[in-house]
Scaffold this motif. Structure first.
Motif, PDB file in Angstrom:
ATOM      1  N   THR A 349      40.331  35.895  31.232  1.00  0.00           N
ATOM      2  CA  THR A 349      39.280  36.918  31.305  1.00  0.00           C
ATOM      3  C   THR A 349      38.209  36.485  32.290  1.00  0.00           C
ATOM      4  O   THR A 349      37.784  37.257  33.147  1.00  0.00           O
ATOM      5  N   TYR A 350      37.779  35.230  32.164  1.00  0.00           N
ATOM      6  CA  TYR A 350      36.740  34.754  33.062  1.00  0.00           C
ATOM      7  C   TYR A 350      37.167  34.866  34.522  1.00  0.00           C
ATOM      8  O   TYR A 350      36.411  35.305  35.375  1.00  0.00           O
ATOM      9  N   PHE A 351      38.416  34.476  34.804  1.00  0.00           N
ATOM     10  CA  PHE A 351      38.890  34.521  36.185  1.00  0.00           C
ATOM     11  C   PHE A 351      38.905  35.937  36.727  1.00  0.00           C
ATOM     12  O   PHE A 351      38.527  36.199  37.867  1.00  0.00           O
ATOM     13  N   ILE A 352      39.357  36.864  35.902  1.00  0.00           N
ATOM     14  CA  ILE A 352      39.438  38.251  36.371  1.00  0.00           C
ATOM     15  C   ILE A 352      38.041  38.812  36.587  1.00  0.00           C
ATOM     16  O   ILE A 352      37.735  39.396  37.621  1.00  0.00           O
ATOM     17  N   SER A 354      35.165  37.122  37.029  1.00  0.00           N
ATOM     18  CA  SER A 354      34.441  36.484  38.136  1.00  0.00           C
ATOM     19  C   SER A 354      35.022  36.915  39.478  1.00  0.00           C
ATOM     20  O   SER A 354      34.287  37.073  40.450  1.00  0.00           O
ATOM     21  N   GLY A 355      36.336  37.141  39.525  1.00  0.00           N
ATOM     22  CA  GLY A 355      36.967  37.618  40.762  1.00  0.00           C
ATOM     23  C   GLY A 355      36.428  38.971  41.175  1.00  0.00           C
ATOM     24  O   GLY A 355      36.109  39.203  42.346  1.00  0.00           O
ATOM     25  N   GLU A 356      36.286  39.861  40.202  1.00  0.00           N
ATOM     26  CA  GLU A 356      35.791  41.205  40.514  1.00  0.00           C
ATOM     27  C   GLU A 356      34.311  41.174  40.890  1.00  0.00           C
ATOM     28  O   GLU A 356      33.870  41.909  41.759  1.00  0.00           O
TER      29      GLU A 356
ATOM     30  N   SER B 250      47.765  39.222  44.762  1.00  0.00           N
ATOM     31  CA  SER B 250      47.568  37.911  45.378  1.00  0.00           C
ATOM     32  C   SER B 250      46.463  37.919  46.435  1.00  0.00           C
ATOM     33  O   SER B 250      45.886  36.876  46.722  1.00  0.00           O
ATOM     34  N   TRP B 251      46.181  39.080  47.003  1.00  0.00           N
ATOM     35  CA  TRP B 251      45.163  39.114  48.061  1.00  0.00           C
ATOM     36  C   TRP B 251      43.763  39.384  47.542  1.00  0.00           C
ATOM     37  O   TRP B 251      42.841  39.570  48.318  1.00  0.00           O
ATOM     38  N   LYS B 252      43.579  39.458  46.238  1.00  0.00           N
ATOM     39  CA  LYS B 252      42.215  39.681  45.773  1.00  0.00           C
ATOM     40  C   LYS B 252      41.633  38.500  45.011  1.00  0.00           C
ATOM     41  O   LYS B 252      40.510  38.557  44.546  1.00  0.00           O
ATOM     42  N   VAL B 253      42.402  37.404  44.896  1.00  0.00           N
ATOM     43  CA  VAL B 253      41.856  36.252  44.182  1.00  0.00           C
ATOM     44  C   VAL B 253      41.066  35.356  45.135  1.00  0.00           C
ATOM     45  O   VAL B 253      41.214  35.426  46.354  1.00  0.00           O
ATOM     46  N   LYS B 254      40.254  34.525  44.558  1.00  0.00           N
ATOM     47  CA  LYS B 254      39.328  33.701  45.323  1.00  0.00           C
ATOM     48  C   LYS B 254      40.030  32.900  46.427  1.00  0.00           C
ATOM     49  O   LYS B 254      39.531  32.796  47.545  1.00  0.00           O
ATOM     50  N   GLU B 255      41.190  32.315  46.095  1.00  0.00           N
ATOM     51  CA  GLU B 255      41.905  31.490  47.064  1.00  0.00           C
ATOM     52  C   GLU B 255      42.226  32.268  48.337  1.00  0.00           C
ATOM     53  O   GLU B 255      42.325  31.685  49.417  1.00  0.00           O
TER      54      GLU B 255
END
Lengths: 452, 312
Positions: A349-352, A354-356, B250-255
């Motif tokens: 959840t945190y990753f999603i 924070s990504g958004e 895959s193209w929307k993650v931080k990496e």
């Protein structure tokens, strides 16, 4: 093959002495069959019976070790072919390949790259664990000076000594014995000498043969010689063949219950492709199925980020979801005027979220309370993500000192918490945020516009 | 004792589905790439993602590759087709998003029709974030392109009736049933779509995707369980080829999006994006994907090599 309770009972003295802590030998035998106690608890069992039992109750795949102290790693010990059946236990370790015929520049470059890749991702430190050294010069001194150079400069790597020459192997191993190196490769010709060398130094021994059939025969011989700290290589140096080897060696151990192949395997990805991205493709497959050491030509962040992340995912225990540390996280260039969101400590959840938030390009803060490591709705239903836990986090992490806003954005799915939180946190206003993380960029842009 | 290869028996087989006129998916009766166990069926295929609008949100590294063609989907599709030879083109109607340009279903249908006229490979029609709007867009596009056997990505729980009725029943195209990384939801949606009257050979499924590192273990486990149920327990409701829109995730993650200035030690942003795409694609192929959608030409090349080496 595993024995059942009755078969074990027949191996016992059957005198019901109770010294094992069980009322009868039969009760003890039944418990032993389930793996609930140890054979050593019976003081009267014959050595022969003990050996038979140890063999029968041993896991199908051995857990072996290499390295020393803080840098000691376990490989193998897997009990299932798919993580959902229970869990995978020992993650594969990554190696970078060196050769003593490489140019000094190339060696320096790899040393630099190994040292550059070192970071933490969800409480796990990520770095290359092994430096593999292939002796191609056939010259002892050249080989040893390479090992010395690299292990001096890369303090974290455990060496993997690769040579089929027992004399060179002996010299190389004694050079780095304090690091618990891996010794590779015992083969059809040299296995007596290599097994002795591994035995003397208690090393993980890589066994290599041309094909699974020959490897099987060789492992049988080595087991007969009394050595079981092994790492297997069935010789394939192309992707398809190596995949066949990994899958079938693992299935032989776990499906057929044949412990001759009950050892971890090594995948020499560096020999399967020249191209870095193709090596990444091969390595990604072998993280899933079923290599325990993956040898790459080189490392950099573009390889490490996906590979270590994939490994972390695949080797997560399905019954224990990954949690991130509680706290206030800064996303982008957030300052004391930036908006504040709250979500749960379930890593995914945190990753999603924070990504958004990052995608929104609105610098923000994310508050993570103790929510039991569950997703938003599960944590809410379990009473872990509520006004109390959120208010506690606001106080514990001194949010009011760090940030000027007194508005807290909560996940849309738990809009019902609004009034409760406002009761717990006097002076705060709760804003009901987006229902789905994907809607956060728009939500935050509008929120920011409305504020300015 | 001589070595005996362990044999794993499978009773089920994945349905063969034809996209367009002759792009075949599925048909395997073994776990992914288990050539030593039996028939691997048709080899997995690769599609390239394009948008109906200029994809300004794409990271620079991948956007640059298409900068001369990204203003026109037909030009873009032809460029991909001629230069990179994908098995299909996935046109994503991001411009239909009501929170964005809110293009009408008719406009989308016009674009899709032009694409179909100008591109030789089959199309996969993907929608935007809004499922309600997607149902309307898919209906119009399917109407404009009847009986093409194009895949519509996707029907979800909230719109499957409308999408299924139009795409599958009325206009003879292929419905992709999309669930969110849960075996039971996937099974349930497949059953619901079948109950509309759509035949299994006119269906594919998207069990839900994520990038490596971002809950990817759930993707792998869901796919593993789907394939094991389909092959070992002969669960016909799950014997449907799987299509995974890898690039959407895959193209929307931080990496993939963090610029080099922000993360200097991470090195080339473009390389990172490609690597995340390749690793994710291989990850899902290893768990049974029959088709993957990718963005970067370099990923297409590497994943194609990977598939060839595993299947030839």
């Amino acid at each position: 093959m595993a024995l059942n309770g009755m078969q074990i009972y027949k191996l016992l003295p059957r005198k019901n002495c109770k010294e094992c802590g069980f009322p009868t030998c039969l009760a003890f035998a039944m418990k032993l069959a389930q793996g609930g106690t140890e054979a050593e608890k019976c003081p009267y069992m014959s050595d022969e019976a003990k050996a038979q039992l140890a063999e029968a109750t041993a896991p199908p795949m051995r857990t072996v070790k290499f390295g020393t102290n803080d840098l000691e790693y376990s490989l193998g010990g897997e009990t299932v072919l798919f993580r959902h059946e229970k869990t995978f236990v020992n993650r594969p370790r990554f190696a970078v390949m060196f050769s003593d015929t490489m140019s000094p520049e190339e060696i320096e470059k790899k040393i630099k790259n190994i040292n550059a890749v070192n970071y933490t991702r969800i409480n796990e430190e990520m770095y290359v664990e092994i430096a593999a050294f292939r002796c191609e010069s056939q010259d002892k001194d050249t080989f040893i000076s390479l090992i010395k150079k690299v292990t001096e400069k890369c303090s974290k790597v455990v060496p993997m000594v690769i040579t089929d020459n027992p004399e060179i192997a002996t010299a190389a191993v004694s050079e780095c014995a304090d690091k618990g190196p891996i010794l590779f490769g015992a083969n059809e010709q040299n296995h007596d000498a290599m097994v002795n060398l591994a035995k003397e130094n208690k090393l993980l021994l890589g066994v290599t043969a041309d094909g699974k059939e020959k490897l099987y025969e060789l492992v049988e011989k080595i087991q007969k010689a009394g050595y079981r700290e092994l790492l297997l290589d069935a010789g394939s140096r192309n992707l398809k063949g190596a995949f066949d080897d990994m899958v079938n060696i693992r299935r032989t151990a776990l499906l057929s219950g044949d412990r001759t192949f009950g050892y971890p395997t090594v995948a020499f990805v560096c020999d399967m492709a020249q191209d870095k991205m193709m090596q990444l493709a091969c390595a990604s497959l072998f993280v899933e199925k079923y290599a325990s050491i993956i040898v790459l030509s080189d490392i950099d962040y573009s390889l490490a980020l996906p590979l270590f992340a994939l490994r972390q995912n695949i080797f997560t225990d399905p019954q224990r979801p990954m949690r991130i540390e509680q706290g206030v996280y800064k996303i982008g260039t957030a300052d004391e005027e930036s908006p504040l969101l709250v979500t749960v400590d379930f890593a995914l959840t945190y990753f999603i979220v924070s990504g958004e938030v990052e995608r929104s390009k609105v610098p923000s803060w994310i508050l993570i309370p103790d929510a039991g490591g569950y997703s938003v709705l599960t944590a809410w239903a379990a009473g872990k993500f509520n006004a109390k836990s959120i208010a506690k986090a606001v106080k514990e992490f001194e949010v009011e000192n760090k940030i000027k806003t007194r508005e807290l954005i909560i996940p849309g799915k738990v809009a019902v918490l609004k009034a409760d939180i406002e009761d717990e946190l006097p002076g705060w206003k709760v804003i009901v945020g987006a229902e789905e993380a994907a809607a956060l960029p728009n939500f935050l842009k509008n929120y920011q516009q409305a504020a300015s | 004792m001589a070595y005996k290869m362990p044999a794993q028996k499978y009773s089920g087989q994945i349905q063969e589905v034809t996209i367009g006129s002759d792009l075949k998916l599925g048909g395997e009766s073994v776990l992914p790439f288990y050539s030593f166990d039996g028939d691997m069926g048709n080899k997995p295929v690769i599609g390239m993602e394009i948008w109906d609008i200029i994809p300004e949100s794409w990271p620079e590294g991948v956007l640059n590759t298409f900068k001369d063609v990204a203003d026109d989907p037909v030009k873009w599709a032809k460029y991909c087709e001629e230069k990179y030879n994908p098995d299909f083109i996935c046109i994503k109607f991001e411009g239909a998003n009501p929170d964005g340009l809110d293009k009408s279903p008719e406009e989308c249908a016009e674009v899709a029709k032009k694409l179909a006229e100008n591109v030789k490979v089959p199309l996969v029609i993907a929608g935007c974030q809004n499922n309600e709007k997607n149902a309307k867009v898919f209906t119009k596009v399917a109407e404009a392109l009847p009986d093409k056997n194009y895949v519509f990505l996707s029907a979800v729980e909230s719109n499957y009736k409308e999408v299924g009725a139009a795409v599958g029943m009325a206009y003879g195209n292929i419905v992709a049933a999309e669930s969110s990384v849960d075996l039971n939801l996937a099974k349930q949606l497949n059953i619901l779509v079948t109950q509309l009257g759509i035949k299994p050979e006119k269906m594919v499924m998207d069990p839900g995707c994520a990038a490596v590192g971002y809950g990817f273990e759930y993707v792998v486990t869901t796919m593993d369980r789907i394939r094991l149920a389909a092959l070992q327990q002969s669960d016909t409701t799950l014997q449907i080829p799987m299509i995974l829109p890898v690039s959407f995730e895959s193209w929307k993650v931080k990496e993939s999006i963090a610029p080099e200035e922000e993360m200097p030690e991470w090195g080339s942003q473009e390389d990172r994006g490609i690597a995340m795409e390749i690793s994710t694609a291989v990850g899902v192929l290893g768990s049974g994907a029959n088709a993957v959608i990718l963005r970067h030409p370099r990923s297409v090349e590497v994943v194609r090599n990977f598939i060839s080496e595993m299947t030839e």
